[in-house]
Scaffold this active site. Sequence first.
Site, PDB file in Angstrom:
ATOM      1  N   ASP A   1     -10.158   7.411   3.646  1.00 39.23           N
ATOM      2  CA  ASP A   1      -9.802   6.534   2.520  1.00 39.23           C
ATOM      3  C   ASP A   1     -10.599   5.235   2.594  1.00 39.23           C
ATOM      4  O   ASP A   1     -10.060   4.153   2.420  1.00 39.23           O
ATOM      5  CB  ASP A   1      -8.280   6.258   2.545  1.00 39.23           C
ATOM      6  CG  ASP A   1      -7.761   5.774   1.177  1.00 39.23           C
ATOM      7  OD1 ASP A   1      -8.478   5.944   0.170  1.00 39.23           O
ATOM      8  OD2 ASP A   1      -6.649   5.226   1.135  1.00 39.23           O
TER       9      ASP A   1
ATOM     10  N   GLY B   1       0.843  -1.201   0.000  1.00 40.56           N
ATOM     11  CA  GLY B   1       0.000   0.000   0.000  1.00 40.56           C
ATOM     12  C   GLY B   1       0.871   1.240   0.000  1.00 40.56           C
ATOM     13  O   GLY B   1       2.096   1.162  -0.106  1.00 40.56           O
ATOM     14  N   GLY B   2       0.229   2.401   0.154  1.00 38.68           N
ATOM     15  CA  GLY B   2       0.955   3.667   0.164  1.00 38.68           C
ATOM     16  C   GLY B   2       1.937   3.744   1.331  1.00 38.68           C
ATOM     17  O   GLY B   2       2.978   4.386   1.243  1.00 38.68           O
ATOM     18  N   PHE B   3       1.623   3.086   2.438  1.00 40.20           N
ATOM     19  CA  PHE B   3       2.445   3.135   3.650  1.00 40.20           C
ATOM     20  C   PHE B   3       3.685   2.251   3.481  1.00 40.20           C
ATOM     21  O   PHE B   3       4.764   2.583   3.935  1.00 40.20           O
ATOM     22  CB  PHE B   3       1.575   2.623   4.812  1.00 40.20           C
ATOM     23  CG  PHE B   3       2.172   2.701   6.183  1.00 40.20           C
ATOM     24  CD1 PHE B   3       1.937   3.816   6.983  1.00 40.20           C
ATOM     25  CD2 PHE B   3       2.903   1.652   6.713  1.00 40.20           C
ATOM     26  CE1 PHE B   3       2.451   3.873   8.275  1.00 40.20           C
ATOM     27  CE2 PHE B   3       3.412   1.704   8.006  1.00 40.20           C
ATOM     28  CZ  PHE B   3       3.186   2.823   8.790  1.00 40.20           C
ATOM     29  N   GLY B   4       3.518   1.118   2.821  1.00 38.62           N
ATOM     30  CA  GLY B   4       4.622   0.170   2.629  1.00 38.62           C
ATOM     31  C   GLY B   4       4.074  -1.230   2.410  1.00 38.62           C
ATOM     32  O   GLY B   4       2.892  -1.406   2.123  1.00 38.62           O
ATOM     33  N   LYS B   5       4.974  -2.222   2.560  1.00 35.97           N
ATOM     34  CA  LYS B   5       4.547  -3.619   2.340  1.00 35.97           C
ATOM     35  C   LYS B   5       3.780  -4.150   3.546  1.00 35.97           C
ATOM     36  O   LYS B   5       4.057  -3.757   4.682  1.00 35.97           O
ATOM     37  CB  LYS B   5       5.774  -4.504   2.136  1.00 35.97           C
ATOM     38  CG  LYS B   5       6.416  -4.328   0.773  1.00 35.97           C
ATOM     39  CD  LYS B   5       7.597  -5.273   0.621  1.00 35.97           C
ATOM     40  CE  LYS B   5       8.278  -4.978  -0.706  1.00 35.97           C
ATOM     41  NZ  LYS B   5       9.654  -5.418  -0.759  1.00 35.97           N
TER      42      LYS B   5
HETATM   43  N1  LIG Z   1      -4.852  -6.793   8.963  1.00 33.37           N
HETATM   44  C1  LIG Z   1      -4.739  -7.291   7.728  1.00 33.37           C
HETATM   45  N2  LIG Z   1      -4.940  -8.605   7.500  1.00 33.37           N
HETATM   46  C2  LIG Z   1      -4.815  -9.129   6.257  1.00 33.37           C
HETATM   47  N3  LIG Z   1      -4.495  -8.399   5.166  1.00 33.37           N
HETATM   48  C3  LIG Z   1      -4.277  -7.079   5.331  1.00 33.37           C
HETATM   49  C4  LIG Z   1      -4.389  -6.454   6.607  1.00 33.37           C
HETATM   50  N4  LIG Z   1      -4.120  -5.119   6.460  1.00 33.37           N
HETATM   51  C5  LIG Z   1      -3.860  -4.932   5.153  1.00 33.37           C
HETATM   52  N5  LIG Z   1      -3.952  -6.095   4.473  1.00 33.37           N
HETATM   53  C6  LIG Z   1      -3.757  -6.292   3.034  1.00 33.37           C
HETATM   54  O1  LIG Z   1      -2.550  -5.678   2.628  1.00 33.37           O
HETATM   55  C7  LIG Z   1      -2.733  -4.962   1.418  1.00 33.37           C
HETATM   56  C8  LIG Z   1      -2.185  -3.562   1.548  1.00 33.37           C
HETATM   57  O2  LIG Z   1      -2.955  -2.880   2.526  1.00 33.37           O
HETATM   58  P1  LIG Z   1      -2.791  -1.350   2.830  1.00 33.37           P
HETATM   59  O3  LIG Z   1      -3.908  -0.986   3.719  1.00 33.37           O
HETATM   60  O4  LIG Z   1      -1.418  -1.051   3.270  1.00 33.37           O
HETATM   61  O5  LIG Z   1      -2.852  -0.707   1.424  1.00 33.37           O
HETATM   62  P2  LIG Z   1      -4.040  -0.402   0.389  1.00 33.37           P
HETATM   63  O6  LIG Z   1      -5.259  -0.021   1.127  1.00 33.37           O
HETATM   64  O7  LIG Z   1      -4.149  -1.543  -0.580  1.00 33.37           O
HETATM   65  O8  LIG Z   1      -3.428   0.826  -0.350  1.00 33.37           O
HETATM   66  P3  LIG Z   1      -3.244   2.280   0.213  1.00 33.37           P
HETATM   67  O9  LIG Z   1      -2.629   2.232   1.559  1.00 33.37           O
HETATM   68  O10 LIG Z   1      -2.329   2.844  -0.795  1.00 33.37           O
HETATM   69  O11 LIG Z   1      -4.625   2.851   0.248  1.00 33.37           O
HETATM   70  C9  LIG Z   1      -4.219  -5.001   1.086  1.00 33.37           C
HETATM   71  O12 LIG Z   1      -4.412  -5.899   0.018  1.00 33.37           O
HETATM   72  C10 LIG Z   1      -4.883  -5.540   2.319  1.00 33.37           C
HETATM   73  O13 LIG Z   1      -5.915  -6.431   2.003  1.00 33.37           O
END
Ligand SMILES: Nc1ncnc2c1ncn2[C@@H]1O[C@H](COP(=O)(O)OP(=O)(O)OP(=O)(O)O)[C@@H](O)[C@H]1O
Length: 293
Positions: free
Chosen positions: A145, A30-34
């Site tokens: 978001d 995501g925007g924050f990182g992996k």
């Molecule tokens: N607690 C969690 N359990 C399982 N999967 C997760 C969890 N948190 C995030 N993810 C998975 O990790 C991925 C990245 O999540 P994240 O929230 O960092 O970014 P995003 O929402 O895809 O993008 P952005 O932060 O840029 O909006 C997503 O596909 C999400 O489903």
Amino acid sequence: MVNTYCTVRQNTFKEVDFAELSLEEVIGVGGFGKVYRGTWRGDLVAVKAARQDPDEDISVTSQNVRREARLFAMLTHPNIITLKGVCLQEPNMCLIMEYAAGGPLSRALAGRRIPPHILVNWAVQIAGGMLYLHSGAIVPVIHRDLKSNNSNLLARPSARGPTLKITDFGLAREWHKTTKMSAAGTYAWMAPEVIKTSTFSRGSDSRSSLPAECWDQDPHGRPSFAAVLAQLSALEHRVLDEMHQDSFHSLQDGWKLEIQGMFDELRAKEKVRGGGAPPPLHDSSAYRLTRTP
Ligand SMILES: Nc1ncnc2c1ncn2[C@@H]1O[C@H](COP(=O)(O)OP(=O)(O)OP(=O)(O)O)[C@@H](O)[C@H]1O
């Protein structure tokens, strides 16, 4: 060993030693990182690693991690993912969260057809989580978001009525500190006033929802999540009793076409304004804006 509790104003988070974490695989970026699937003290966890921008001082990254952790740590609700702890050891700063094994809602929705009563139940769960953020948390919070990528299923969609959890508080802000701030979020899910003037309110969160009044141009005209939840809860009972699955799925196909038409229109307007055609909507990374506070 670190394992201390850090208290910053009213928010408390548990500090975790990086050596205690075992990272297994990357499950998303995501925007924050992996984001990794991992284990911590015998439990499956999701570990969100902070991306270190080479042009940014590590102290800024550390501040961002602390800010997200402070806000996240004060949230306790069945439809909000739980923060288990935070590692603040440079360069391994990360958030340790409850693991949602069912994956993002966006993936579940893109797969097989989901029965209407389960879809409405998922909407009820999201509205419940958002109502808590806006009105039930110690300090009211605006998510900024809300989207299907940021709602994760606790179990696989095949399980009966899995629990949905709202995630990603990297952009969220405490309500009393939030009116106008730099643009952040995802275009396809943004309220018009956020795109035009970067003005956030509770109404900008409910724009990412249903029913139709949530799409009102005026943020004050949009219903609160209490009203959205009441409508959805009433609908949940009706859908189970009255709605025939086939007619629901043909309705859904109609909505998809309607929404596609709206986005085609937006792209065409954007082209006329001279910016060139925006990238296709499925390329969500292309619609990300900056994360600056
Ligand atoms: N607690 C969690 N359990 C399982 N999967 C997760 C969890 N948190 C995030 N993810 C998975 O990790 C991925 C990245 O999540 P994240 O929230 O960092 O970014 P995003 O929402 O895809 O993008 P952005 O932060 O840029 O909006 C997503 O596909 C999400 O489903």
